[in-house]
Every structure is written in C-alpha cells, then in structure tokens.
Motif scaffolding. Structure first.
Motif, PDB file in Angstrom:
ATOM      1  N   LEU A  31      -8.325  21.676   5.588  1.00 45.92           N
ATOM      2  CA  LEU A  31      -7.132  22.509   5.418  1.00 45.92           C
ATOM      3  C   LEU A  31      -7.516  23.945   5.067  1.00 45.92           C
ATOM      4  O   LEU A  31      -6.988  24.900   5.654  1.00 45.92           O
ATOM      5  CB  LEU A  31      -6.221  21.912   4.343  1.00 45.92           C
ATOM      6  CG  LEU A  31      -5.505  20.611   4.708  1.00 45.92           C
ATOM      7  CD1 LEU A  31      -4.829  20.018   3.474  1.00 45.92           C
ATOM      8  CD2 LEU A  31      -4.475  20.829   5.814  1.00 45.92           C
ATOM      9  N   VAL A  32      -8.442  24.127   4.128  1.00 45.32           N
ATOM     10  CA  VAL A  32      -8.800  25.498   3.750  1.00 45.32           C
ATOM     11  C   VAL A  32      -9.637  26.168   4.833  1.00 45.32           C
ATOM     12  O   VAL A  32      -9.676  27.392   4.932  1.00 45.32           O
ATOM     13  CB  VAL A  32      -9.517  25.555   2.384  1.00 45.32           C
ATOM     14  CG1 VAL A  32      -8.632  24.982   1.285  1.00 45.32           C
ATOM     15  CG2 VAL A  32     -10.865  24.850   2.409  1.00 45.32           C
ATOM     16  N   GLU A  39      -5.742  25.407  -1.293  1.00 48.55           N
ATOM     17  CA  GLU A  39      -6.826  26.087  -1.989  1.00 48.55           C
ATOM     18  C   GLU A  39      -6.878  25.670  -3.460  1.00 48.55           C
ATOM     19  O   GLU A  39      -7.958  25.474  -4.023  1.00 48.55           O
ATOM     20  CB  GLU A  39      -6.655  27.597  -1.872  1.00 48.55           C
ATOM     21  CG  GLU A  39      -6.875  28.116  -0.453  1.00 48.55           C
ATOM     22  CD  GLU A  39      -6.835  29.628  -0.367  1.00 48.55           C
ATOM     23  OE1 GLU A  39      -6.657  30.296  -1.419  1.00 48.55           O
ATOM     24  OE2 GLU A  39      -6.994  30.165   0.762  1.00 48.55           O
ATOM     25  N   ARG A  40      -5.729  25.524  -4.080  1.00 47.36           N
ATOM     26  CA  ARG A  40      -5.688  25.144  -5.498  1.00 47.36           C
ATOM     27  C   ARG A  40      -6.274  23.746  -5.704  1.00 47.36           C
ATOM     28  O   ARG A  40      -7.102  23.533  -6.594  1.00 47.36           O
ATOM     29  CB  ARG A  40      -4.249  25.211  -6.004  1.00 47.36           C
ATOM     30  CG  ARG A  40      -4.133  24.965  -7.505  1.00 47.36           C
ATOM     31  CD  ARG A  40      -2.777  25.386  -8.025  1.00 47.36           C
ATOM     32  NE  ARG A  40      -1.702  24.502  -7.579  1.00 47.36           N
ATOM     33  CZ  ARG A  40      -0.781  24.830  -6.679  1.00 47.36           C
ATOM     34  NH1 ARG A  40      -0.826  26.023  -6.102  1.00 47.36           N
ATOM     35  NH2 ARG A  40       0.177  23.986  -6.342  1.00 47.36           N
ATOM     36  N   LEU A  99     -10.691  20.003  -7.303  1.00 47.13           N
ATOM     37  CA  LEU A  99     -11.567  18.859  -7.067  1.00 47.13           C
ATOM     38  C   LEU A  99     -13.024  19.303  -7.044  1.00 47.13           C
ATOM     39  O   LEU A  99     -13.904  18.592  -7.540  1.00 47.13           O
ATOM     40  CB  LEU A  99     -11.181  18.162  -5.760  1.00 47.13           C
ATOM     41  CG  LEU A  99     -11.879  16.830  -5.466  1.00 47.13           C
ATOM     42  CD1 LEU A  99     -11.803  15.867  -6.643  1.00 47.13           C
ATOM     43  CD2 LEU A  99     -11.305  16.191  -4.201  1.00 47.13           C
ATOM     44  N   SER A 100     -13.299  20.480  -6.506  1.00 49.44           N
ATOM     45  CA  SER A 100     -14.664  21.019  -6.543  1.00 49.44           C
ATOM     46  C   SER A 100     -15.166  21.131  -7.974  1.00 49.44           C
ATOM     47  O   SER A 100     -16.294  20.725  -8.297  1.00 49.44           O
ATOM     48  CB  SER A 100     -14.712  22.395  -5.869  1.00 49.44           C
ATOM     49  OG  SER A 100     -14.306  22.350  -4.525  1.00 49.44           O
ATOM     50  N   SER A 101     -14.324  21.675  -8.826  1.00 56.51           N
ATOM     51  CA  SER A 101     -14.699  21.872 -10.226  1.00 56.51           C
ATOM     52  C   SER A 101     -14.919  20.542 -10.935  1.00 56.51           C
ATOM     53  O   SER A 101     -15.806  20.412 -11.788  1.00 56.51           O
ATOM     54  CB  SER A 101     -13.604  22.672 -10.944  1.00 56.51           C
ATOM     55  OG  SER A 101     -13.912  22.858 -12.306  1.00 56.51           O
ATOM     56  N   ALA A 102     -14.115  19.518 -10.581  1.00 58.40           N
ATOM     57  CA  ALA A 102     -14.262  18.209 -11.209  1.00 58.40           C
ATOM     58  C   ALA A 102     -15.531  17.507 -10.756  1.00 58.40           C
ATOM     59  O   ALA A 102     -16.178  16.783 -11.528  1.00 58.40           O
ATOM     60  CB  ALA A 102     -13.041  17.353 -10.885  1.00 58.40           C
ATOM     61  N   LEU A 147     -15.347  29.234  -3.378  1.00 60.12           N
ATOM     62  CA  LEU A 147     -16.173  28.752  -4.473  1.00 60.12           C
ATOM     63  C   LEU A 147     -17.157  29.843  -4.870  1.00 60.12           C
ATOM     64  O   LEU A 147     -17.796  30.453  -4.007  1.00 60.12           O
ATOM     65  CB  LEU A 147     -16.927  27.483  -4.056  1.00 60.12           C
ATOM     66  CG  LEU A 147     -16.067  26.277  -3.661  1.00 60.12           C
ATOM     67  CD1 LEU A 147     -16.957  25.093  -3.289  1.00 60.12           C
ATOM     68  CD2 LEU A 147     -15.085  25.894  -4.759  1.00 60.12           C
ATOM     69  N   ASP A 148     -17.257  30.056  -6.155  1.00 59.87           N
ATOM     70  CA  ASP A 148     -18.154  31.080  -6.681  1.00 59.87           C
ATOM     71  C   ASP A 148     -19.594  30.774  -6.292  1.00 59.87           C
ATOM     72  O   ASP A 148     -20.131  29.705  -6.608  1.00 59.87           O
ATOM     73  CB  ASP A 148     -18.025  31.133  -8.209  1.00 59.87           C
ATOM     74  CG  ASP A 148     -19.014  32.079  -8.830  1.00 59.87           C
ATOM     75  OD1 ASP A 148     -18.909  33.287  -8.575  1.00 59.87           O
ATOM     76  OD2 ASP A 148     -19.922  31.592  -9.546  1.00 59.87           O
TER      77      ASP A 148
END
Length: 351
Positions: free
Chosen positions: A199-200, A214-215, A220-223, A266-267
C-alpha cells in the motif's frame, strides 16, 4: 554474491523440488517477477510470464482458500499492472469481482470460506487479498478494488493487533468463539506487514488511504524492530527469546523494511543497520550453498489441540523448521530484491 542472482537461484531450487503452484509458489513467482524487473532481464521476465500462462488450464490445482490462486493470484495481477500480460485483464477482473463478494465476518473482514458461519479470520488473508486487489484496481482503474484492498488490511490489523506490544496475533475464532490465538507469529506478522508495504509502495500520493497505510506501516515497523536477534533474524514467536529463529517471517519483514527505507517512511539511521544485519543473516544462516533453505516454519494455522490450540507453546513446539520448506522461497527472494534496491550489491555467504 549478487542478491538478484541469489533470488533467481532460489527460484530454480524451488522449481526443481516441486511444481510451483500453491499460494507460497505464487509468492515465489511474484518474487521472480520483481527479480526480473530489477535486473531488467527480458529472458527472466519471459520465464515468469510463461509460468503464469499455465494458470488455470495447464495446472493441476490443489484446494484453494482463494479462487484467485487458480489464475495465478498476486503475480498475475502484478504482471497486468506492469503491462507484461495485458491478455490477463479479463481473468484479473473476474476474480477481483469474486473477492468483493467473498464471505466476511460481522466487521467486514474476509473469512474462512468453508465455514462462514464461524467467522474465522486470519492475518494470512491480508497478503492473499490486498496486493491482488490493489494491483487489479490500479491496472484497471477501478477504485472499488483499491478501496477494498486498503479496507481489508486495515480491518485485520485493527482486529488482530496486540496493543501491549504492537505485534499481530494470527487469527480469531479458530481456537473457540471470540478467542484470538495467543501468538505473535513471525510469518503471521510478515503476512500483515507485506500488504501494508505494498500500500505505501503503490498507492497514489493523493489516495485517501495513504495516511492510514503509512501510520499502520510505521507502527508495525516500530513494534518489530526491537525483536531482531543478534544474527539479524526474527523468531517464530517474535517476543520469546527461547523460540527458534524463523526465515520466512524474517524475509517478509525485511522486504517491508526495505520498501519503507526506499519510500523515506523509515528513519535510515534507525532502520538501515537492522535491514543490513537481517539481509546478511538471511544469506549466512537461511540459504545454503546449493540454494536450499533453512529455518522456515511449515504451514501453521492456529496449531495445537484442546486447551493448547493457538497457544505460544503450540506455535513454538508443534511447527518446527525444516530444510527447503516451501514457504521460505518467496519471502527470501523478495527480501533479496529489496536488498539490491537498497544498494546491497554483494553478500558474503559466511556468518
């Protein structure tokens, strides 16, 4: 070794072992198309098209949870979107329409078609449905398909989210009415992450679905990030340190992270070291010199019996990894393609 070469050899290994046709085979063909796309390899792309042209008439079909698999599923729709198989338009449209009428639970989540009254839902469906409808909608200019693509993944993410750690449970109502499985299964979280990544990656900038995509993708990336092992992999039960490292879920997670890095979501300072460590871990521990694979969990839908059904114990002890497990090839290929897109052009085969 070049990651795209490795992806191609993984597919050749798979095709040598078994006819490529199940849903995990279709994911491998999807990986093959992306490999050919990135290599700009016309012969490899022809190979992918030839494989897809065998669907549905020249394939002996197993039982499918999703009828779209019969025509080639995700890779057939992706090939249409990219302009590689314009002759597939009628097929892709027919099965996109079928998806719009498939059984759903009371919240609108696509459910197990053979027992619709039990409203069984599972996160694997997000990967089965969202990319197919997204590609079909973009290829055919039909916003209904794009709308349902986003809606299905958002609803599943919301329903199966464990708010205590940001990870996903696999399923609901398989171990009893109203009960979620207790897991945070590696490949299950990958099944939820890949459609968010698509999707992104492909939603138009002005899409009304992009902010939520995006949110949820970032959340989920952070988790997932804190649970990467020292060898760069994620575990069968992600937050359980005594669980075995699992390659197919790791591959899907790395594919998503690679997409997120390229999209600027993502940073890079935070995620790029984890991405590179993970790709090196896949190369060193999950892919053998003959391109056989290691550490992949076999089929795993709410394992166990009685009171242990759907428990962490069942996920960790009843579905043990094996060499050349067929779910492994597609996720590993996708991760390697994203490695190349992120500037990793050579990989060591040593730990």
């Amino acid at each position: 070794m070049n990651p795209l070469y490795m992806a191609q050899k993984l597919f050749e290994r798979y095709a040598h072992i078994e006819e490529v046709k199940h849903y995990y085979g279709l994911l491998a063909i999807f990986g093959l198309l992306q490999t050919a796309e990135e290599k700009q390899d016309a012969m490899l792309l022809d190979k992918g098209r030839a494989l897809l042209s065998r669907f549905p008439e020249r394939i002996g079909h197993p039982a499918y949870n999703f009828p779209s698999y019969a025509i080639g599923g995700i890779p057939k729709a992706y090939a249409l979107l990219r302009g590689w198989m314009p002759e597939a338009e009628a097929q892709v449209r027919e099965y996109a329409e079928e998806m719009l009428t498939a059984p759903r639970d009371r919240n609108g989540i696509m459910s197990y078609r053979y027992e619709p009254e039990q409203e069984k839902i599972w996160i694997d469906v997000a990967t089965a449905v969202t990319p197919y409808l997204l590609y079909a909608g973009l290829a055919l200019g039909d916003e209904r398909y794009v709308e349902e693509a986003a809606r299905q993944t958002f609803l599943m993410y919301e329903e199966l989210l464990d708010a205590s750690n940001g990870l996903l449970h696999q399923c609901k109502n398989f171990s009893g009415p109203g009960r979620h499985s207790e897991d945070h299964w590696s490949r299950g979280n990958g099944w939820g992450y890949l459609p968010l990544a698509e999707l992104v990656r492909l939603l138009p900038p002005a899409s009304p679905h992009r902010p939520k995509a995006e949110r949820y993708f970032k959340a989920l990336s952070s988790a997932l990030l804190p649970h990467q092992s020292k060898r760069g992999l994620w575990r069968q039960e992600i937050p359980f340190d005594h669980s075995y490292e699992e390659s197919s879920g790791t591959g899907l997670i790395l594919y998503g992270m690679g997409v997120g890095l390229r999209m600027g979501l993502l940073d890079r300072e935070t995620y790029e070291p984890a991405f590179r460590l993970g790709i090196c871990g896949l190369s060193a521990y999950c892919i053998n010199d003959d391109f056989s694979t290691e550490l992949s969990c076999p089929g795993c839908l709410c394992p166990g019996e009685g009171e242990e059904k759907g428990t962490v114990k069942a996920y960790v002890t009843l579905r043990l990894p094996r060499r050349d497990e067929l779910h492994s090839f597609g996720p590993l290929m996708l991760a390697l393609t994203e490695a190349y897109r992120n500037g990793i052009y050579q990989l060591s085969r040593e730990a």
